[in-house]
Each structure stands twice: as structure tokens, then as C-alpha cells.
Design a protein around this motif. Structure first.
Motif, PDB file in Angstrom:
ATOM      1  N   SER A   1       0.599  -1.626   0.177  1.00 31.91           N
ATOM      2  CA  SER A   1       0.137  -0.138  -0.482  1.00 31.91           C
ATOM      3  C   SER A   1       0.747   1.187  -0.092  1.00 31.91           C
ATOM      4  O   SER A   1       0.731   2.054  -0.570  1.00 31.91           O
ATOM      5  CB  SER A   1      -0.819   0.333   0.419  1.00 31.91           C
TER       6      SER A   1
ATOM      7  N   THR B   1      -0.195   3.613  -3.307  1.00 28.24           N
ATOM      8  CA  THR B   1      -1.536   3.924  -3.412  1.00 28.24           C
ATOM      9  C   THR B   1      -1.404   5.552  -3.830  1.00 28.24           C
ATOM     10  O   THR B   1      -1.693   6.080  -4.277  1.00 28.24           O
ATOM     11  CB  THR B   1      -1.226   3.979  -1.889  1.00 28.24           C
TER      12      THR B   1
ATOM     13  N   GLY C   1      -4.631   1.779   2.753  1.00 29.38           N
ATOM     14  CA  GLY C   1      -3.721   1.195   2.965  1.00 29.38           C
ATOM     15  C   GLY C   1      -4.225   0.287   5.418  1.00 29.38           C
ATOM     16  O   GLY C   1      -3.037   0.150   5.631  1.00 29.38           O
TER      17      GLY C   1
END
Length: 260
Positions: free
Chosen positions: A167, A171, A247
């Protein structure tokens, strides 16, 4: 207010989609208008019309490659990847009962399929700057049962750590990475596990079920979760309705874990 999840026309890959949570996820996503490719080692007893089933063993690198190639050839890229494959076949008996083969089996079932499939499918998601990857972990990573789930819990802990690292990496590039940490879900596999514990103790399934709940320290809602309850929660998280969620690990355990 509309409760449309805005998922119609999205393309999702679900691992382990013929039984338990995976099967419930396939149904939930399909009902939301998502095109679904899923996989398992055996064909489903009740296939969902319109869903593509790929027979493959994702505990092997070849099986993951087979699934990834199907996705790439049919769609080019996936919008959503949900890793629901997992479980445990480890024997009871604590750490001494876990030889190398058991440890590798648990890792090859609960960690490596996600690592390999993400590696295959994430580049196309990153190229378009959009997508969602969700890893199904477990409260066992924080609440292992030493009698029977040490290796499974360790593998799920590794999956959670890997997911968090992924993540942080992707992300910012447009791909959300999430974790859902279920407690006990009353799937076919967990029923079989409770029955194995019952057989060991010389009792019936309800006795085995009580043993598992007692080992967990109790479930405040008084029962395991139903697969569809967890599937519907995951479907929301991967939808545009949850676009700011990234996340994080989301526990759905009926209150089992006693700490914050």
C-alpha cells in the motif's frame, strides 16, 4: 440517498471463489454489476451465471500464471483483485506437530498466491493509475491459537505486513490496497476444522464449535460471521463509495479481539 455502489462494469478477480467467503464474494460482486473471473482447484457445485471460472492451483507458480494470463488475454487489466484464498490443513498438537512441510503448505496457501498474482496484475493497474487490491487476512495474526493455528496465523501475519508495504508503495500511484481481517466465519472449511477438533475431543460439531469459540476467548455477538456478511463488507470497501479508504486493516470479528 442512493446506495448504488457504483461498481457496474468493473472487472474483478477473486481467488478461491467456489466455496466459503470467496463464493459469497463472487455473488456479491456479480449482483453489483461486476464482471468476475475467479478460480479454485475444483469446479463449483453451483456456478454463478456470467462468472468465468478458471480451474487452477494457486499454491503453485504455474497456477498463478495460468490465472494471470486468462485475465490479461480476456480483459487486459483488472480493476479489482481480491485475495480470499486461504485456510489451514495443519494438524493440532502445537508447535511440535508442525514440520517443514506443514509450514511451507501454510505459506504457499496463505501468502504466496497473493504475492505472485499481485506481481502479475499490478503493473497494468499502475499503468492506468487506478484499481483496488484487497487481501483477506485474519484476526489469527493477532490472536493465534497455539494448539492448532500457529503456522496459519504466522502466514496471515506475513500477508498483512506485505499488504501494508504494498500500500505504501502503490497507493500514491492510484491503486488502493486494503486488508480485511475476519474472525471466525462459518464456511465449509471452518466447519470442517471445528469437526476435526470435535473428533479429537470425542464430541459433536456443536461441542467442537464451542471449543473454537472458547479458544478465541468468546465471540461477543454469540456466533461466527456468515460468509455473505463479510463479502458484502468487502464489496463496499472495493467500491468507489470507499475511495478514501486505503492502507488500512478492517476487523470484522463479532467483537472477538479484546484489545484496541
Amino acid at each position: 440517498m442512493s446506495f448504488d455502489l457504483q461498481l457496474k462494469g468493473q472487472r474483478a478477480v477473486v481467488t478461491g471463489g467456489t466455496k466459503g467467503l470467496g463464493a459469497a464474494l463472487v455473488t456479491s460482486l456479480h449482483d453489483a454489476g461486476v464482471e468476475v473471473i475467479t478460480t479454485a482447484r475444483s469446479a463449483p457445485e453451483r456456478p454463478v451465471a456470467g462468472v468465468t471460472y478458471v480451474k487452477a492451483d494457486l499454491t503453485t507458480a504455474d497456477g498463478v500464471t495460468q490465472l494471470a494470463q486468462t485475465v490479461q488475454q480476456r480483459w487486459g487489466h483488472a480493476d479489482i483483485v481480491i485475495h480470499s484464498l486461504g485456510g489451514s490443513t495443519a494438524p493440532p498438537g502445537g508447535f511440535a506437530a508442525l514440520d517443514d512441510a506443514v509450514w511451507f503448505n501454510e505459506l504457499n496457501l496463505n501468502l504466496m498466491p497473493a504475492v505472485r498474482l499481485d506481481r502479475a496484475l499490478l503493473p497494468a493497474m499502475l499503468a492506468k493509475g487506478d484499481g483496488v487490491v484487497l487481501h483477506v487476512t485474519s484476526i489469527q495474526r493477532a490472536l493465534p491459537l497455539p494448539e492448532s493455528t500457529t503456522a496459519y496465523a504466522a502466514a496471515k501475519g506475513a500477508l498483512s505486513t506485505y499488504s501494508k508495504a504494498l500500500s505504501r508503495e502503490v497507493t500514491p500511484k492510484g491503486v488502493r490496497v486494503l486488508r480485511v481481517s475476519p474472525g471466525w466465519i462459518e464456511t465449509e472449511a471452518s466447519v470442517a476444522f471445528a469437526q476435526r477438533m470435535a473428533d479429537q475431543a470425542g464430541t459433536d460439531y456443536e461441542g467442537g464449535k464451542k471449543m473454537v469459540m472458547d479458544w478465541l476467548g468468546g465471540i461477543p455477538v454469540g456466533r461466527p460471521a456468515k460468509p455473505q456478511e463479510v463479502a458484502d463488507f468487502i464489496t463496499f470497501l472495493v467500491s468507489p463509495r470507499a475511495a478514501s479508504v486505503a492502507g488500512s486493516e478492517h476487523v470484522i470479528d463479532g467483537g472477538t479481539v479484546p484489545t484496541v
